[in-house]
Design a protein around this motif. Sequence first.
Motif, PDB file in Angstrom:
ATOM      1  N   PHE A   1      -4.899 -45.538 -44.598  1.00 50.70           N
ATOM      2  CA  PHE A   1      -5.693 -46.598 -44.889  1.00 50.70           C
ATOM      3  C   PHE A   1      -6.942 -46.778 -44.541  1.00 50.70           C
ATOM      4  N   ALA A   2      -6.791 -46.330 -42.934  1.00 52.05           N
ATOM      5  CA  ALA A   2      -8.074 -46.249 -42.355  1.00 52.05           C
ATOM      6  C   ALA A   2      -9.326 -45.592 -42.991  1.00 52.05           C
ATOM      7  N   SER A   3      -8.652 -43.992 -43.086  1.00 42.67           N
ATOM      8  CA  SER A   3      -9.162 -42.588 -44.120  1.00 42.67           C
ATOM      9  C   SER A   3      -9.970 -43.397 -45.029  1.00 42.67           C
ATOM     10  N   ALA A   4      -9.383 -44.088 -46.057  1.00 40.82           N
ATOM     11  CA  ALA A   4      -9.834 -44.353 -47.095  1.00 40.82           C
ATOM     12  C   ALA A   4     -10.803 -46.188 -47.406  1.00 40.82           C
ATOM     13  N   GLU A   5     -10.911 -46.356 -46.870  1.00 36.90           N
ATOM     14  CA  GLU A   5     -11.690 -48.027 -46.897  1.00 36.90           C
ATOM     15  C   GLU A   5     -12.418 -47.958 -45.727  1.00 36.90           C
ATOM     16  N   LYS A   6     -13.771 -48.851 -45.411  1.00 34.32           N
ATOM     17  CA  LYS A   6     -14.759 -49.396 -44.387  1.00 34.32           C
ATOM     18  C   LYS A   6     -13.597 -50.601 -43.805  1.00 34.32           C
ATOM     19  N   SER A   7     -12.980 -49.986 -42.198  1.00 41.14           N
ATOM     20  CA  SER A   7     -11.728 -50.273 -42.083  1.00 41.14           C
ATOM     21  C   SER A   7     -11.876 -51.323 -40.832  1.00 41.14           C
ATOM     22  N   ILE A   8     -11.593 -51.942 -40.017  1.00 36.96           N
ATOM     23  CA  ILE A   8     -11.447 -52.822 -38.836  1.00 36.96           C
ATOM     24  C   ILE A   8      -9.698 -53.004 -38.275  1.00 36.96           C
ATOM     25  N   VAL A   9      -9.731 -52.291 -37.619  1.00 45.41           N
ATOM     26  CA  VAL A   9      -8.188 -52.401 -37.069  1.00 45.41           C
ATOM     27  C   VAL A   9      -7.191 -53.335 -36.708  1.00 45.41           C
ATOM     28  N   LEU A  10      -6.058 -53.972 -36.174  1.00 37.53           N
ATOM     29  CA  LEU A  10      -6.126 -54.629 -35.400  1.00 37.53           C
ATOM     30  C   LEU A  10      -4.331 -54.606 -35.204  1.00 37.53           C
ATOM     31  N   ILE A  11      -3.815 -53.765 -33.549  1.00 37.23           N
ATOM     32  CA  ILE A  11      -3.039 -53.691 -33.436  1.00 37.23           C
ATOM     33  C   ILE A  11      -2.354 -54.476 -32.502  1.00 37.23           C
ATOM     34  N   ASP A  12      -1.201 -55.515 -32.765  1.00 33.58           N
ATOM     35  CA  ASP A  12      -0.377 -56.495 -32.392  1.00 33.58           C
ATOM     36  C   ASP A  12       0.611 -55.935 -31.670  1.00 33.58           C
ATOM     37  N   GLY A  13       1.153 -54.500 -31.648  1.00 34.89           N
ATOM     38  CA  GLY A  13       2.814 -53.956 -31.749  1.00 34.89           C
ATOM     39  C   GLY A  13       2.235 -52.414 -32.641  1.00 34.89           C
ATOM     40  N   PRO A  14       2.418 -51.113 -32.490  1.00 39.11           N
ATOM     41  CA  PRO A  14       3.121 -50.611 -30.905  1.00 39.11           C
ATOM     42  C   PRO A  14       2.265 -51.330 -30.297  1.00 39.11           C
ATOM     43  N   LYS A  15       2.567 -51.118 -28.337  1.00 36.48           N
ATOM     44  CA  LYS A  15       2.071 -52.155 -27.878  1.00 36.48           C
ATOM     45  C   LYS A  15       1.823 -50.689 -26.903  1.00 36.48           C
ATOM     46  N   GLU A  16       0.933 -50.638 -25.187  1.00 31.07           N
ATOM     47  CA  GLU A  16       0.348 -50.147 -24.538  1.00 31.07           C
ATOM     48  C   GLU A  16       0.418 -49.063 -24.650  1.00 31.07           C
ATOM     49  N   GLN A  17       0.795 -48.000 -24.146  1.00 23.70           N
ATOM     50  CA  GLN A  17      -0.013 -46.554 -24.390  1.00 23.70           C
ATOM     51  C   GLN A  17       0.439 -46.519 -25.648  1.00 23.70           C
ATOM     52  N   SER A  18       1.286 -46.491 -26.526  1.00 21.76           N
ATOM     53  CA  SER A  18       1.253 -46.183 -27.758  1.00 21.76           C
ATOM     54  C   SER A  18       0.415 -47.108 -28.484  1.00 21.76           C
ATOM     55  N   ALA A  19      -0.406 -47.876 -28.379  1.00 18.92           N
ATOM     56  CA  ALA A  19      -0.912 -48.493 -28.915  1.00 18.92           C
ATOM     57  C   ALA A  19      -2.450 -48.052 -28.932  1.00 18.92           C
ATOM     58  N   LEU A  20      -2.511 -47.313 -27.079  1.00 13.34           N
ATOM     59  CA  LEU A  20      -3.447 -46.642 -27.375  1.00 13.34           C
ATOM     60  C   LEU A  20      -4.129 -45.082 -27.834  1.00 13.34           C
ATOM     61  N   ASP A  21      -2.818 -44.668 -28.119  1.00 11.89           N
ATOM     62  CA  ASP A  21      -2.403 -43.419 -28.481  1.00 11.89           C
ATOM     63  C   ASP A  21      -3.267 -43.395 -29.714  1.00 11.89           C
ATOM     64  N   LEU A  22      -3.000 -44.682 -30.687  1.00 17.06           N
ATOM     65  CA  LEU A  22      -2.943 -44.789 -31.892  1.00 17.06           C
ATOM     66  C   LEU A  22      -4.178 -44.932 -32.395  1.00 17.06           C
TER      67      LEU A  22
ATOM     68  N   LYS B   1     -12.590 -42.032 -37.869  1.00 17.19           N
ATOM     69  CA  LYS B   1     -11.272 -43.285 -39.219  1.00 17.19           C
ATOM     70  C   LYS B   1     -12.319 -44.318 -38.871  1.00 17.19           C
ATOM     71  N   VAL B   2     -12.564 -45.341 -37.562  1.00 23.45           N
ATOM     72  CA  VAL B   2     -13.040 -46.407 -37.718  1.00 23.45           C
ATOM     73  C   VAL B   2     -13.854 -47.240 -36.412  1.00 23.45           C
ATOM     74  N   ARG B   3     -15.260 -47.446 -36.801  1.00 21.91           N
ATOM     75  CA  ARG B   3     -15.491 -48.331 -35.865  1.00 21.91           C
ATOM     76  C   ARG B   3     -15.018 -48.343 -34.442  1.00 21.91           C
ATOM     77  N   TRP B   4     -13.964 -50.189 -34.935  1.00 19.39           N
ATOM     78  CA  TRP B   4     -13.379 -51.087 -34.309  1.00 19.39           C
ATOM     79  C   TRP B   4     -12.485 -50.794 -34.673  1.00 19.39           C
ATOM     80  N   VAL B   5     -11.619 -51.274 -33.513  1.00 24.39           N
ATOM     81  CA  VAL B   5     -10.147 -50.961 -33.725  1.00 24.39           C
ATOM     82  C   VAL B   5      -9.951 -52.270 -31.623  1.00 24.39           C
ATOM     83  N   PHE B   6      -8.967 -53.335 -31.753  1.00 24.47           N
ATOM     84  CA  PHE B   6      -8.440 -54.190 -31.324  1.00 24.47           C
ATOM     85  C   PHE B   6      -6.843 -54.284 -31.135  1.00 24.47           C
ATOM     86  N   VAL B   7      -6.495 -54.130 -30.221  1.00 25.36           N
ATOM     87  CA  VAL B   7      -5.133 -54.191 -29.380  1.00 25.36           C
ATOM     88  C   VAL B   7      -5.068 -55.718 -28.594  1.00 25.36           C
TER      89      VAL B   7
END
Length: 201
Positions: free
Chosen positions: A111-132, A139-145
């Motif tokens: 999805f992030a590759s297809a459109e200009k996006s901001i991503v909010l991650i509230d799952g997966p958690k911890e290291q899995s979130a950081l891996d994402l 692909k995106v400029r801003w990610v919130f975890v």
Amino acid sequence: MLIDKIIQLCSKYEKTMKSLSFIPAAEHAIYPSEMLPLCALAMKEKPSCVIESGRQYGFSTNVLAEWFRRSKTKTISMDVHPPTSEAEDRLKSFLKVRLFTGDSRPLIPLFASAEKSIVLIDGPKEQSALDLVEELRGKVRWVFVHDMVNWDFSKANPNNVFVTSDKRYRARFSYLDCSFLTSLGYEADSPGGGMAVFKLF
């Protein structure tokens, strides 16, 4: 440092976040003060969509839907579980909110590759979130975890990473959480899970 820019930007939109205090609170949800940096940055960046991973009762999705009600930005919300009845009831009137069920880890980069996006991650958690987060570089400029209050960012570049549990930020904006917390029976100054803000480029 990123915190200085975030505080300055959030100051422009704190009244708008305060005006959304009518949205019913939900247990284990992201606090309003933690949502503010994302919403404020979206006003500046004007993304086509905000991609949310982790929905549960739909409070943060509801905040995004109300925030972007009069803009062209849509909300794409994903969760490994089907929407709860509470989430469906909250979101049924918002035409620009799309709900997906499934593992967000392979879906978000697509999805992030297809459109200009901001991503909010509230799952997966911890290291899995950081891996994402790392997978989203380029692909995106801003990610919130969310739920990163106990994570050690002492070695991170302060120009690229900021966490809302920072004392300066909480001193300025934690008042936005008072009605949210007291409606759930908590102390008005109870700390949240901490939203980490990553500037990837």
